[in-house]
Design an enzyme around this catalytic site. Structure first.
Site, PDB file in Angstrom:
ATOM      1  N   GLN A 117       0.759  -1.374  -0.043  1.00  9.86           N
ATOM      2  CA  GLN A 117      -0.049  -0.024  -0.073  1.00  9.86           C
ATOM      3  C   GLN A 117       0.907   1.396  -0.063  1.00  9.86           C
ATOM      4  O   GLN A 117       0.508   2.310   0.673  1.00  9.86           O
ATOM      5  CB  GLN A 117      -1.012   0.022   1.154  1.00  9.86           C
ATOM      6  CG  GLN A 117      -2.080  -0.835   0.837  1.00  9.86           C
ATOM      7  CD  GLN A 117      -2.995  -0.422   0.037  1.00  9.86           C
ATOM      8  OE1 GLN A 117      -3.090   1.000  -0.254  1.00  9.86           O
ATOM      9  NE2 GLN A 117      -3.840  -1.202  -0.466  1.00  9.86           N
ATOM     10  N   SER A 118       1.828   1.244  -0.668  1.00  9.87           N
ATOM     11  CA  SER A 118       2.967   2.334  -0.790  1.00  9.87           C
ATOM     12  C   SER A 118       2.468   3.513  -1.241  1.00  9.87           C
ATOM     13  O   SER A 118       1.671   3.604  -2.524  1.00  9.87           O
ATOM     14  CB  SER A 118       4.232   1.794  -1.512  1.00  9.87           C
ATOM     15  OG  SER A 118       4.965   3.042  -1.995  1.00  9.87           O
TER      16      SER A 118
END
Ligand code: PLP
Length: 393
Positions: A117-118
């Site tokens: 989920q960068s």
């Protein structure tokens, strides 16, 4: 400053960056030419949450009341508002410099790396597409199939080429070497001209984004009639670039010099003192006092707090409750991985450990964005189901 529409219409027009005058003596050499793109909506606003008196509140304030009790002014620098859902958050300030270099080098593709989920990967992918570059993302995950929510959904919508690696591979090979491997593959096998960006965009080039952010803050404070003296600046630290730019900038900028608190959401404080020192070295930073080492300068300019809690991207119920309470009290959404964790840790364990030390102070919390990271934590937020009323119309 070009108008917003002009900036949008010429997203990939190259600008020349001149470092602020208070900084220029302290860096041996600037990359020349020093290109910058204008991708973010700057300056970002500074909010002061207004806590109405408890009497008019629908429920007691659990967070803001602590500040009211000690006469603390809380300001929030809204870097969550740098660029809407695609570009919002702190990474776009670094990407203004990194992607400028990519275009300057005539690259057609960018490669970067981060967690599943960068925020950094999402901002890079969206900005790359806006500039006509092809985004390649290496995402660290232990699940077999990547989901469709939050940042990942946006990565997929902009058609980023995604490569997964496991936490083990990541630990064994290291993020820089993984980026290098994909760069080599794309160069050798597909004839692409690639630009590699390290984890979080936190290298010497990207960090100029946060040095310039200090200049932005200085100009905002200079412009207000209110005499604002910042005593403390607080923010989340994940790969160190924000901490490097803010700590060096805030220490050098003559009118500022608050105490700088970086709350680490992964690794440990010693790692970040080392990281920030390394970035300072790569930037050619030399400090005012030649007798003082860079490492000592960094330790003097920055306090890194251990705030990772259960670990990177893992939340406790207290942290999530804090995000929900803060949202209810201020209307501002923090994220669970960085900004929420950082402010929770600061309020509870740093301020909370000795609130008297902060009496009458002004604390600026630098909101670094990340709201899309809340999307896969929704169920854990434990929001009051009773707020939904079923009535017949
Ligand atoms: C990446 C990130 C940070 C940390 O910034 P670094 O420069 O990587 O230390 C903080 N907040 C959010 C929302 C981020 O995405």
């Amino acid at each position: 400053m070009p108008s917003a529409t002009a900036a949008f219409a010429s997203l990939n027009r190259m600008h020349h960056y001149d470092p602020p005058e208070w900084a220029s003596d302290h860096f041996k050499s600037f990359p020349t030419p020093f290109p910058r793109l204008l991708l973010a909506h700057l300056p970002t606003p500074i909010y002061e949450p207004t806590a109405r008196s408890s009497a008019t509140q629908h429920q007691p304030l659990s967070i803001l009341q602590k500040f009211i009790d000690f006469d603390v002014t809380l300001l929030i620098k809204r870097d969550d508002l740098t660029g809407g859902v695609e570009l919002g958050g702190n990474k776009i300030r670094k990407l203004e410099f990194l992607l400028a270099e990519a275009l300057e080098q005539g690259c057609d593709s960018v490669v970067t790396i981060g967690g599943e989920q960068s925020n950094h990967c999402r901002a890079t992918a969206c900005a790359a597409r806006a500039l006509g570059l092809e985004p390649h993302l290496i995402l660290r995950t232990n699940t077999d199939s990547l989901g469709w929510t939050g940042n990942l959904l946006l990565d997929r919508m902009v058609g980023a080429k995604i490569y997964t690696c496991t936490t083990r591979e990541y630990g064994k090979i290291g993020s820089d070497a993984l980026v290098q491997q994909i760069c080599c593959h794309l160069q050798d096998m597909e004839g692409k001209k690639v630009y590699g960006i390290p984890l979080g965009g936190s290298n010497a080039v990207g960090t100029w984004g946060y040095l310039e952010a200090v200049n932005e803050l200085k100009m905002q404070l200079d412009d207000t009639d209110a005499q604002i003296r910042l005593d403390h600046v607080v923010f989340a630290c994940g790969s160190g670039g924000t901490a490097a730019g803010l700590s060096i900038g805030l220490a050098l900028c003559p009118s500022l010099q608050p105490q700088v608190h970086a709350v680490a959401v992964c690794d440990d404080p010693d790692y970040f003192y080392g990281r920030v020192t390394k970035i300072a070295e790569e930037m050619g930073f030399r400090n005012k006092n030649p007798g003082q080492s860079r490492a000592d300068f960094v330790k003097e300019s920055l306090i890194v707090h251990q705030g990772k809690g259960k670990g990177y991207a893992l939340s406790t119920s207290q942290e999530l409750q804090f995000c929900a309470d803060f949202a209810t009290e201020t209307g501002i959404i923090l994220d669970p991985v960085y900004s929420g964790k950082a402010l929770y840790h600061f309020v509870t364990n740093v301020f909370g450990a000795d609130p008297e030390a902060y009496r009458g102070c002004t604390i600026l919390f630098w909101h670094t964005g990340g709201a899309l990271g809340m999307y896969d934590k929704g169920c854990d937020l434990n929001l009051d189901a009773n707020s939904i009323r079923h009535i017949s119309f």
